[in-house]
Scaffold this motif. Structure first.
Motif, PDB file in Angstrom:
ATOM      1  N   ALA A 106       0.848  -1.190   0.000  1.00  0.00           N
ATOM      2  CA  ALA A 106       0.000   0.000   0.000  1.00  0.00           C
ATOM      3  C   ALA A 106       0.880   1.236   0.000  1.00  0.00           C
ATOM      4  O   ALA A 106       1.836   1.328   0.774  1.00  0.00           O
ATOM      5  N   VAL A 107       0.572   2.168  -0.882  1.00  0.00           N
ATOM      6  CA  VAL A 107       1.362   3.387  -1.001  1.00  0.00           C
ATOM      7  C   VAL A 107       0.483   4.569  -0.610  1.00  0.00           C
ATOM      8  O   VAL A 107      -0.554   4.811  -1.235  1.00  0.00           O
ATOM      9  N   VAL A 108       0.876   5.267   0.438  1.00  0.00           N
ATOM     10  CA  VAL A 108       0.105   6.428   0.888  1.00  0.00           C
ATOM     11  C   VAL A 108       0.856   7.682   0.478  1.00  0.00           C
ATOM     12  O   VAL A 108       2.007   7.889   0.898  1.00  0.00           O
ATOM     13  N   SER A 109       0.202   8.503  -0.347  1.00  0.00           N
ATOM     14  CA  SER A 109       0.843   9.736  -0.793  1.00  0.00           C
ATOM     15  C   SER A 109      -0.010  10.927  -0.365  1.00  0.00           C
ATOM     16  O   SER A 109      -1.193  11.000  -0.660  1.00  0.00           O
ATOM     17  N   ALA A 110       0.608  11.859   0.369  1.00  0.00           N
ATOM     18  CA  ALA A 110      -0.136  13.020   0.871  1.00  0.00           C
ATOM     19  C   ALA A 110       0.151  14.276   0.056  1.00  0.00           C
ATOM     20  O   ALA A 110      -0.111  15.388   0.495  1.00  0.00           O
ATOM     21  N   GLY A 111       0.688  14.109  -1.158  1.00  0.00           N
ATOM     22  CA  GLY A 111       0.949  15.273  -2.015  1.00  0.00           C
ATOM     23  C   GLY A 111      -0.358  15.924  -2.448  1.00  0.00           C
ATOM     24  O   GLY A 111      -1.389  15.273  -2.541  1.00  0.00           O
ATOM     25  N   LEU A 112      -0.303  17.224  -2.712  1.00  0.00           N
ATOM     26  CA  LEU A 112      -1.535  17.937  -3.051  1.00  0.00           C
ATOM     27  C   LEU A 112      -1.580  18.451  -4.485  1.00  0.00           C
ATOM     28  O   LEU A 112      -2.641  18.528  -5.086  1.00  0.00           O
ATOM     29  N   SER A 113      -0.418  18.814  -5.050  1.00  0.00           N
ATOM     30  CA  SER A 113      -0.450  19.392  -6.391  1.00  0.00           C
ATOM     31  C   SER A 113      -0.362  18.289  -7.435  1.00  0.00           C
ATOM     32  O   SER A 113      -0.047  17.143  -7.141  1.00  0.00           O
ATOM     33  N   VAL A 114      -0.682  18.668  -8.685  1.00  0.00           N
ATOM     34  CA  VAL A 114      -0.571  17.723  -9.796  1.00  0.00           C
ATOM     35  C   VAL A 114       0.250  18.368 -10.897  1.00  0.00           C
ATOM     36  O   VAL A 114      -0.151  19.402 -11.401  1.00  0.00           O
ATOM     37  N   PRO A 115       1.408  17.824 -11.279  1.00  0.00           N
ATOM     38  CA  PRO A 115       2.015  16.640 -10.661  1.00  0.00           C
ATOM     39  C   PRO A 115       2.608  16.994  -9.306  1.00  0.00           C
ATOM     40  O   PRO A 115       2.941  18.145  -9.057  1.00  0.00           O
ATOM     41  N   SER A 116       2.775  15.982  -8.476  1.00  0.00           N
ATOM     42  CA  SER A 116       3.250  16.226  -7.134  1.00  0.00           C
ATOM     43  C   SER A 116       4.595  15.523  -6.956  1.00  0.00           C
ATOM     44  O   SER A 116       4.759  14.374  -7.348  1.00  0.00           O
ATOM     45  N   SER A 117       5.558  16.232  -6.379  1.00  0.00           N
ATOM     46  CA  SER A 117       6.869  15.589  -6.171  1.00  0.00           C
ATOM     47  C   SER A 117       6.743  14.491  -5.114  1.00  0.00           C
ATOM     48  O   SER A 117       7.493  13.526  -5.118  1.00  0.00           O
ATOM     49  N   THR A 118       5.769  14.628  -4.223  1.00  0.00           N
ATOM     50  CA  THR A 118       5.526  13.572  -3.227  1.00  0.00           C
ATOM     51  C   THR A 118       5.100  12.290  -3.919  1.00  0.00           C
ATOM     52  O   THR A 118       5.604  11.202  -3.642  1.00  0.00           O
ATOM     53  N   ARG A 119       4.167  12.423  -4.865  1.00  0.00           N
ATOM     54  CA  ARG A 119       3.705  11.246  -5.598  1.00  0.00           C
ATOM     55  C   ARG A 119       4.835  10.684  -6.475  1.00  0.00           C
ATOM     56  O   ARG A 119       4.998   9.472  -6.607  1.00  0.00           O
ATOM     57  N   LEU A 120       5.630  11.602  -7.025  1.00  0.00           N
ATOM     58  CA  LEU A 120       6.759  11.177  -7.859  1.00  0.00           C
ATOM     59  C   LEU A 120       7.712  10.315  -7.043  1.00  0.00           C
ATOM     60  O   LEU A 120       8.144   9.235  -7.471  1.00  0.00           O
ATOM     61  N   LEU A 121       8.019  10.774  -5.811  1.00  0.00           N
ATOM     62  CA  LEU A 121       8.902   9.998  -4.931  1.00  0.00           C
ATOM     63  C   LEU A 121       8.238   8.674  -4.554  1.00  0.00           C
ATOM     64  O   LEU A 121       8.880   7.617  -4.552  1.00  0.00           O
ATOM     65  N   ALA A 122       6.955   8.722  -4.276  1.00  0.00           N
ATOM     66  CA  ALA A 122       6.222   7.502  -3.919  1.00  0.00           C
ATOM     67  C   ALA A 122       6.304   6.487  -5.057  1.00  0.00           C
ATOM     68  O   ALA A 122       6.544   5.288  -4.823  1.00  0.00           O
ATOM     69  N   ASP A 123       6.152   6.956  -6.284  1.00  0.00           N
ATOM     70  CA  ASP A 123       6.177   6.049  -7.426  1.00  0.00           C
ATOM     71  C   ASP A 123       7.558   5.420  -7.600  1.00  0.00           C
ATOM     72  O   ASP A 123       7.682   4.231  -7.905  1.00  0.00           O
ATOM     73  N   ARG A 124       8.612   6.226  -7.385  1.00  0.00           N
ATOM     74  CA  ARG A 124       9.970   5.667  -7.551  1.00  0.00           C
ATOM     75  C   ARG A 124      10.244   4.644  -6.462  1.00  0.00           C
ATOM     76  O   ARG A 124      10.849   3.599  -6.712  1.00  0.00           O
ATOM     77  N   LEU A 125       9.802   4.924  -5.241  1.00  0.00           N
ATOM     78  CA  LEU A 125       9.982   3.964  -4.144  1.00  0.00           C
ATOM     79  C   LEU A 125       9.195   2.676  -4.421  1.00  0.00           C
ATOM     80  O   LEU A 125       9.665   1.570  -4.147  1.00  0.00           O
ATOM     81  N   THR A 126       8.017   2.842  -5.003  1.00  0.00           N
ATOM     82  CA  THR A 126       7.175   1.676  -5.307  1.00  0.00           C
ATOM     83  C   THR A 126       7.836   0.799  -6.365  1.00  0.00           C
ATOM     84  O   THR A 126       7.958  -0.423  -6.200  1.00  0.00           O
ATOM     85  N   THR A 127       8.286   1.438  -7.450  1.00  0.00           N
ATOM     86  CA  THR A 127       8.936   0.694  -8.526  1.00  0.00           C
ATOM     87  C   THR A 127      10.157  -0.059  -7.988  1.00  0.00           C
ATOM     88  O   THR A 127      10.359  -1.242  -8.290  1.00  0.00           O
ATOM     89  N   ALA A 128      10.942   0.627  -7.174  1.00  0.00           N
ATOM     90  CA  ALA A 128      12.156   0.009  -6.624  1.00  0.00           C
ATOM     91  C   ALA A 128      11.808  -1.140  -5.690  1.00  0.00           C
ATOM     92  O   ALA A 128      12.493  -2.182  -5.676  1.00  0.00           O
ATOM     93  N   THR A 129      10.726  -0.986  -4.903  1.00  0.00           N
ATOM     94  CA  THR A 129      10.353  -2.042  -3.957  1.00  0.00           C
ATOM     95  C   THR A 129       9.822  -3.268  -4.693  1.00  0.00           C
ATOM     96  O   THR A 129      10.159  -4.406  -4.350  1.00  0.00           O
TER      97      THR A 129
END
Lengths: 207, 370
Positions: free
Chosen positions: A7-30
C-alpha cells in the motif's frame, strides 16, 4: 512465488506532485527488490487528496465513510506500506496526520513501513527522524532504517544529487523487501469480536 | 413489534430562527411529545439521562412518573440509564418505584455514558467504565431478584442484609435492555443475562450494527436463553418526514447542518447514505426501516429520534402525526407478516409475569396449589 500487497500512501496535493513522484519511484524500486527475492507484489495507491473531505467528516462523525473505509482497509490489510508526505510547517502535513488518526489503534502493529518525505529544501530532512519515525513507532509499525527525503535539488539532476537519491531509494526498497520476505503474508486486520472475554471473566474482573 | 421514540433531552438553538428554548419550555415540550406519542398510537417513549448542559434530563424517573400519570398505555423506558455512575441501589429503588406508579409499563436501557468528566462528579473514573457496568449490574440484578442481599464489590460500600424497596411489582423486575455503540463486552453482558440488546444504530454505518447484533445473538444462544433469532433486539433510527421528499430535505437540512453530533461534517446526503438517517416521504421511511430487518433479523423494538437539534415543538408533533398515521401502521403490519411464530415479541410486564407464573407452576406445583 507468493504475492504481497504493497500500500502506497501519498499526501501530495499538487498535480504533478513531487511527493507522488517519490512515492512512485519507491514503489517501482520495492516491486523490483521483491521480485529479485522471488516475490510478486500488487500495488495499491492511496492518494490522500482524494479523501481530504472524507477524513474531515470522519473526525466529526466518528467513522470513515465508504470511500475512506476502502482506503483504510487497503493500508491496514497490506503486507507493507510506503508512506510519503510533504513537509508542511516543520512536520508531516495535517492531512497525512489526520489520515493516520483515522486508523484504529493497532491497525499497523507489526506492519513494515518505508518512510519518505519531500520539501523545497534539504533543511527539512530531519522531519523524517523527529516526526515521521516517532509517529510510526507509536503505531508499533516496523520502520526500515533508511527513510528517504527528496528536496528540490534532488530532482534537478546534474551534480550527482539525483544519483544519490536513486541510491537511497534502492537501499530503502531493499530494506523493505528484506523485512517483507522474512515474514508470512499479512493476516487481515484483527477481528474486534474474536477475543471478547467471556462474561465469567468480566465478572471476575479479568478483562 | 414495538415502535416508539427516544429523546436525548438536548436544549439546542433553532438554527433557522436563532432562538433557544428555555429549560422550562423544553421540559414542557418533551412532556407534550411523550403524551402525543401515546395519542398517535406509538408504544414506547424513552428518555435519556445527562448531567450537564445543554441537556435537562438529569432525573428520568421523575419525568417518566409524570408521563405515566398522564398516559395509560405507553411503555416508558430510558435511553440510557447510566449504570456506571448511578449507585445500583438507587437504580433498583427508583425504577421499582416507577414500575409501581406506572402499573408495570416500565423497562430501562442501561448504558455507560461516554462523557469522561461526568464520572468524577459521581465519584467514579471513566477508565473503569466496563468493570463498573459489569459489577453494578450484577448487584442491581440481585437487589431486584433477591429479597435480602449480602454483597461486597470493588466500587461500592458493602451491603449486609439489605432489602431494596419497594420490591418489584408482582415480584418481576423491569425488563432491561443494554445499549452500546461499540463495546462487544456489553453485548456479551446482555446475552449472559438473556436481557435485550439495543443498538443505537444512528451514528454508524449499518455493518457495525450488524456485527454487534450478530455477536449478541450468537452469545444469547451460547448462554442458553433460546436460539439466536429469539434474542431481544432493539434499534434506534432517525427520521424527518414530509409528504414530499424534497420538502423534507429542504426543511431538515439547516437542522442537520448545525446538529450537535454530526453537524459541520458530512452532507445530509452522505450521512443518509452511510447511516440509517432517513429524510423523505412516509414511503421512503417505511422502505428504509423495513430494510433494517435484512441485516439484524426479526427484531422487537424500533425507536426513532425525532426531537433533537433545535427542531420546534410544532414540527416534532407533526412528525409524530405522520409516524402514527402513515408510517407505523404499515411497518407494524409488514414486520408482523414477516416474523416467524417462534420469534418472541418485546417483553412486557404482563408477558413477564405470565412467564414467571408458568415457570413456577412447572418447578413447584405443590407450592402453587397450596
Amino acid at each position: 512465488m507468493s504475492t504481497r500487497t504493497l500500500a502506497v500512501v501519498s499526501a501530495g496535493l499538487s498535480v504533478p506532485s513531487s511527493t507522488r513522484l517519490l512515492a512512485d519511484r519507491l514503489t517501482t524500486a520495492t516491486v523490483a527488490a521483491l521480485r529479485e527475492r522471488g516475490e510478486d507484489a500488487t500495488v495499491e495507491v492511496v492518494e490522500l487528496r482524494e479523501h481530504a473531505r472524507d477524513v474531515a467528516d470522519a473526525f466529526v462523525t466518528g467513522f470513515p465513510d465508504a470511500a475512506l473505509r476502502a482506503a483504510v482497509e487497503t493500508v491496514t490489510g497490506a503486507d507493507a506500506v510506503i508512506a510519503v508526505t510533504p513537509v508542511f510547517t516543520a512536520s508531516y502535513s495535517g492531512l497525512f496526520k489526520s489520515f493516520v488518526d483515522v486508523l484504529e489503534e493497532d491497525a499497523l502493529t507489526g506492519t513494515p513501513v518505508l518512510l519518505a518525505a519531500t520539501a523545497g529544501t534539504a533543511r527539512h530532512s530531519l522531519v523524517l527522524e523527529h516526526a515521521m519515525r516517532p509517529l510510526f513507532a507509536h503505531l508499533r509499525a516496523v520502520t526500515v532504517p533508511t527513510a528517504v527525503f527528496a528536496a528540490s535539488e534532488d530532482w534537478a539532476g546534474g551534480d550527482g544529487t539525483s544519483a544519490e537519491l536513486s541510491r537511497r531509494i534502492t537501499r530503502a526498497a531493499g530494506e523493505l523487501a528484506d523485512v517483507v520476505t522474512g515474514r508470512p503474508a499479512s493476516a487481515r486486520p484483527a477481528d474486534p469480536f474474536a477475543d471478547v472475554p467471556s462474561f465469567e471473566q468480566l465478572l471476575r474482573g479479568e478483562a | 413489534m414495538q415502535f416508539g421514540i427516544f429523546t436525548v433531552s438536548d436544549i439546542t438553538t433553532d438554527p433557522t430562527t436563532g432562538r433557544t428554548p428555555s429549560e422550562a419550555e423544553r421540559i414542557q415540550a418533551v412532556l407534550t411529545i411523550a403524551e402525543k406519542a401515546e395519542e398517535v398510537g406509538l408504544d414506547v417513549f424513552a428518555l435519556g439521562e445527562h448531567h450537564n448542559p445543554p441537556f435537562f434530563s438529569s432525573s428520568p424517573t421523575t419525568t417518566l412518573a409524570y408521563v405515566a400519570a398522564r398516559t395509560s398505555r405507553l411503555q416508558l423506558s430510558t435511553s440510557t440509564t447510566l449504570i456506571t455512575t448511578n449507585d445500583p441501589v438507587k437504580i433498583a429503588e427508583d425504577y421499582a418505584m416507577l414500575q409501581h406508579l406506572a402499573g408495570g409499563r416500565v423497562d430501562l436501557m442501561l448504558g455507560r455514558g461516554n462523557t469522561g468528566p461526568v464520572y468524577p462528579w459521581f465519584g467514579q473514573d471513566i477508565r473503569n467504565g466496563i468493570p463498573l457496568a459489569v459489577e453494578n449490574y450484577a448487584l442491581l440484578r440481585r437487589l431486584w431478584d433477591e429479597e435480602v442481599v449480602d454483597w461486597s464489590g470493588r466500587y461500592r460500600t458493602p451491603l449486609q442484609g439489605f432489602t431494596s424497596t419497594p420490591r418489584p411489582l408482582d415480584g418481576v423486575a423491569p425488563f432491561v435492555w443494554h445499549g452500546s455503540i461499540r463495546s462487544p463486552q456489553i453485548a456479551e453482558q446482555a446475552a449472559y443475562y438473556g436481557d435485550g440488546f439495543f443498538s443505537n444504530h444512528i451514528f454508524w454505518p449499518k455493518e457495525h450494527t450488524q456485527r454487534m447484533v450478530e455477536f449478541y445473538r450468537s452469545r444469547f444462544e451460547h448462554h442458553g436463553h433460546g436460539s439466536a433469532d429469539q434474542a431481544i433486539v432493539g434499534l434506534g433510527g432517525q427520521v424527518f418526514v414530509r409528504k414530499n421528499s424534497q420538502d423534507a430535505v429542504e426543511e431538515f437540512r439547516p437542522y442537520f447542518d448545525e446538529a450537535p453530533v454530526y453537524g459541520h461534517g458530512p452532507s445530509l446526503e452522505d450521512f443518509s447514505r452511510e447511516t440509517p438517517l432517513t429524510v423523505g416521504s412516509p414511503q421512503q421511511v417505511i422502505e428504509r426501516t423495513l430494510g433494517f430487518r435484512d441485516y439484524v433479523g426479526d427484531y422487537q423494538r424500533q425507536l426513532f429520534l425525532v426531537d433533537h437539534a433545535g427542531l420546534p415543538l410544532k414540527t416534532v408533533l407533526e412528525q409524530l402525526d405522520v409516524l402514527g398515521e402513515e408510517v407505523v401502521p404499515v411497518l407494524r403490519k409488514e414486520f408482523a407478516a414477516l416474523k416467524p411464530a417462534h420469534v418472541p415479541d418485546a417483553p412486557t410486564h404482563a408477558s413477564r409475569v405470565a412467564a414467571r407464573r408458568q415457570s413456577q407452576a412447572q418447578h413447584t406445583p405443590e407450592e402453587v396449589s397450596a
